[in-house]
Design an enzyme around this catalytic site. Structure first.
Site, mmCIF file in Angstrom:
data_model
loop_
_atom_site.group_PDB
_atom_site.id
_atom_site.type_symbol
_atom_site.label_atom_id
_atom_site.label_comp_id
_atom_site.label_asym_id
_atom_site.label_seq_id
_atom_site.Cartn_x
_atom_site.Cartn_y
_atom_site.Cartn_z
ATOM 1 N N ARG A 158 -3.851 -7.189 -11.329
ATOM 2 C CA ARG A 158 -4.918 -8.089 -10.905
ATOM 3 C C ARG A 158 -5.734 -8.493 -12.128
ATOM 4 N NH1 ARG A 158 -4.940 -3.779 -7.165
ATOM 5 N NH2 ARG A 158 -4.399 -4.394 -5.021
ATOM 6 N N LYS A 183 -7.942 -1.460 -6.591
ATOM 7 C CA LYS A 183 -8.832 -1.500 -5.440
ATOM 8 C C LYS A 183 -8.952 -0.107 -4.818
ATOM 9 C CE LYS A 183 -8.426 -6.304 -3.914
ATOM 10 N NZ LYS A 183 -8.047 -7.192 -2.797
ATOM 11 N N HIS A 255 -3.768 -14.803 -10.478
ATOM 12 C CA HIS A 255 -3.142 -14.135 -9.345
ATOM 13 C C HIS A 255 -1.735 -14.663 -9.105
ATOM 14 C CE1 HIS A 255 -4.220 -11.104 -6.377
ATOM 15 N NE2 HIS A 255 -3.457 -11.738 -5.501
ATOM 16 N N ARG A 258 0.640 -12.477 -10.687
ATOM 17 C CA ARG A 258 0.873 -11.282 -9.845
ATOM 18 C C ARG A 258 1.954 -11.575 -8.806
ATOM 19 N NH1 ARG A 258 -1.472 -6.478 -8.252
ATOM 20 N NH2 ARG A 258 -1.774 -6.106 -6.021
ATOM 21 N N HIS A 281 -0.626 -2.006 -3.389
ATOM 22 C CA HIS A 281 -0.951 -2.340 -2.005
ATOM 23 C C HIS A 281 -1.000 -1.075 -1.165
ATOM 24 C CE1 HIS A 281 0.704 -6.717 -2.441
ATOM 25 N NE2 HIS A 281 -0.491 -6.568 -2.967
ATOM 26 N N TYR A 290 5.829 -11.826 0.679
ATOM 27 C CA TYR A 290 6.752 -12.283 -0.358
ATOM 28 C C TYR A 290 8.142 -12.524 0.228
ATOM 29 C CZ TYR A 290 3.048 -10.880 -3.525
ATOM 30 O OH TYR A 290 1.843 -10.761 -4.159
#
Length: 328
Positions: A158, A183, A255, A258, A281, A290
């Site tokens: 990120r 995150k 992004h 990414r 994730h 995806y």
């Protein structure tokens, strides 16, 4: 001092950073949300210093959310993120202020807004190569940017993770990984390819002559901000458009790199659960998009299930549509 003022100061000075341990990015996002909300209330005649839950109520919050989309042009995703920032403070206040229970409950009951899921934008291998080659390597900033884009495109970090990297986060002599805190303050180590390691080694040899500990520093050694990184990307995208016209038609941000890293892993046959771990994730459902966004994988699935008498490939209509309709 109003109840709202007390709640905001307690939340941002103690609860969020110390008790919850929220990341600086999350705290900044929540802070900006309340700044925007109080400014919106001020435009409606509410003094921010006297604002309380009798004025910042569900109706005010709803009008603010509508303002974000209709006036500021924010997306539904941004609108929902702002709502989450409002609800976080409201939920924190609810147990201590029962006299405002009805108002707080109504704010917490405001639903998120649904929108059609957008497919991720990603670059082709050729577009990625052209973008990485775009920085002017006769300058220090160009060499820094090439190393940064190389790392981003290969690892899928990120932009906030890139901005917070320190030199010590690279492990090029032993495990050949980059260590990040993503995150939810989750740490992960992302493997680096031999070509990426080679680029970073050359870069670090020159980086040692500059001040600071940030892996990708500004002029005075300070870490580049997320906005600064996006601005550097925009400069290189403009240069890339001359050699790769297709990239100009795409909305490309950091992004996007990414997404590009995830698509390369998917095309290489890497399991979706592994890609989720790679990207940091928490749930594989985030990574599933995806699969939906890659038309080539869908075509391969069709080709594998076709009858043996049918040639592989996409359907092509008959050249003379009028004659075809006459025979139908």
């Amino acid at each position: 001092m109003t109840v709202l003022t007390t709640v905001l100061q307690r939340y941002f000075t103690d609860y969020a950073p110390r008790q919850r341990g929220l990341s600086p990015n999350t705290i900044s996002a929540y802070r900006d949300t309340w700044r925007l909300l109080l400014k919106h209330a001020a435009s409606a005649g509410v003094n921010p210093d006297r604002a309380d839950f009798d004025t910042i109520d569900a109706d005010m919050v709803t009008r603010f959310l509508d303002h974000l989309q209709t006036v500021r042009g924010n997306t539904t995703t941004t609108r929902n993120q702002r709502l989450a920032g409002i609800k976080a403070i409201v939920a924190f206040a609810q147990p201590d202020y029962p006299e405002h229970a009805d108002t707080l409950s109504r704010i917490l009951a405001i639903p998120t807004k649904r929108s059609p899921a957008c497919q991720p934008v990603f670059l082709t291998p050729q577009e990625t190569e052209h973008l990485i080659a775009a920085p002017d390597t006769t300058t220090w900033t160009g060499r820094r940017d090439r190393a940064m884009l190389t790392l981003a495109a290969q690892t899928g970090l990120r932009v906030s993770e890139l901005a917070s990297l320190a030199i010590t986060d690279l492990r090029l002599d032993t495990s050949k990984t980059v260590n990040t805190i993503g995150k939810g303050r989750k740490t992960r180590a992302t493997p680096l390819t031999a070509s990426t390691v080679a680029v970073l080694r050359r870069y670090l040899a020159e980086r040692a002559t500059h001040p600071g500990i940030a892996l990708f520093p500004g002029p005075k050694g300070q870490p580049l901000t997320r906005d600064a990184i996006e601005r550097r990307l925009a400069i290189h995208l403009a240069a890339t458009a001359t050699t790769s016209p297709g990239i100009a038609a795409k909305h490309v941000t950091m992004h996007t790199l990414r997404h590009t890293a995830a698509m390369r892993l998917l095309e290489a046959g890497v399991d979706i659960a592994v890609i989720a771990l790679w990207l940091g994730h928490e749930h594989t459902t985030t990574t599933d998009r995806y699969l939906h966004g890659h038309l080539g994988l869908k075509q391969e699935a069709i080709d594998r299930t076709r009858p043996s008498s049918v040639k592989p490939g996409r359907y092509k209509p008959a050249p003379n549509i009028l004659a075809w309709l006459d025979q139908l």
